[in-house]
Write an enzyme that holds these catalytic residues in place. Structure first.
Site, PDB file in Angstrom:
ATOM      1  N   GLU A   1      19.269  52.956  32.973  1.00  0.00           N
ATOM      2  CA  GLU A   1      18.477  52.078  34.389  1.00  0.00           C
ATOM      3  C   GLU A   1      19.305  51.374  34.815  1.00  0.00           C
ATOM      4  O   GLU A   1      18.740  50.889  35.705  1.00  0.00           O
ATOM      5  CB  GLU A   1      16.862  51.440  33.770  1.00  0.00           C
ATOM      6  CG  GLU A   1      17.185  51.153  32.569  1.00  0.00           C
ATOM      7  CD  GLU A   1      17.550  52.057  30.890  1.00  0.00           C
ATOM      8  OE1 GLU A   1      16.897  50.840  29.843  1.00  0.00           O
ATOM      9  OE2 GLU A   1      17.737  52.628  30.535  1.00  0.00           O
TER      10      GLU A   1
ATOM     11  N   ARG B   1      22.314  51.645  19.512  1.00  0.00           N
ATOM     12  CA  ARG B   1      21.404  51.381  17.490  1.00  0.00           C
ATOM     13  C   ARG B   1      20.995  52.898  17.395  1.00  0.00           C
ATOM     14  O   ARG B   1      20.648  52.560  16.368  1.00  0.00           O
ATOM     15  CB  ARG B   1      20.471  50.807  18.406  1.00  0.00           C
ATOM     16  CG  ARG B   1      21.058  49.131  19.260  1.00  0.00           C
ATOM     17  CD  ARG B   1      19.865  48.461  19.642  1.00  0.00           C
ATOM     18  NE  ARG B   1      19.757  48.688  20.570  1.00  0.00           N
ATOM     19  CZ  ARG B   1      20.804  48.849  22.136  1.00  0.00           C
ATOM     20  NH1 ARG B   1      21.647  47.533  22.100  1.00  0.00           N
ATOM     21  NH2 ARG B   1      20.031  49.276  23.033  1.00  0.00           N
TER      22      ARG B   1
END
Length: 172
Positions: free
Chosen positions: A97, A60
């Site tokens: 994460e 993105r």
């Protein structure tokens, strides 16, 4: 009239793994006015850093990275997943994460001494940008900032990138 960009972000619980609340920017991208505002706001910030290039992180980060670079009047370089860029590349691995990843870029497109702004859609733990910063510096260029649509402040990415000029349009 300015759009509240936060209203264009969709939250998807437990994606891509349980416990992660994914911030989906695709509704923002689908809204022409919100997309234009996002690109213009980020390009304004980028111009203030006087870079030679915007480097966008897959995936993105380079959806908007090229548009931001064009609006700021500078070149664009993509950082891609391994095996997507021919011929010679340099790479960096990093921890997300919710997993691990790697990015590659063409070293000949970032000349020594050039100034680079990194763009990604979300600043989370900072691992992606930290890895890209190391690659850019390894090539003899200077990171003059990093910009994002969203910053997930609770994940500590800003602290991890201490010393890097950072900008996000929306913070959670």
């Amino acid at each position: 009239m300015s759009i509240d960009l936060r209203t264009k972000i969709r939250e998807v619980p437990d994606f891509p793994t349980p416990g992660v609340d994914f911030k989906d920017i695709t509704p923002l991208l689908a809204d022409a006015a919100a997309l234009k505002q996002t690109v213009m706001e980020l390009a304004r910030w980028v111009r203030g850093r006087n870079p030679d290039l915007v480097l966008g992180a897959e995936a993105r980060g380079f959806i908007l990275g090229a548009a931001i670079a064009e609006a700021a009047g500078v070149g664009f370089v993509p950082a891609r997943r391994p095996g997507k860029l021919p011929p010679e590349t340099v790479s960096a691995s990093y921890v997300l994460e919710y997993g691990e990843n790697s990015l590659e870029l063409h070293p000949d497109l970032i000349p020594a001494g050039s100034k680079v702004v990194i763009h990604d859609d979300v600043l989370a733990t900072g691992g992606t940008v930290e890895a890209i910063c190391k690659l850019v510096r390894q090539l003899g260029a200077e990171v003059v900032g990093a910009c994002f649509i969203i910053e997930l402040g609770f994940l500590g990415g800003r602290e991890r990138l201490n010393g890097t000029d950072l900008h996000a349009l929306i913070e959670y």
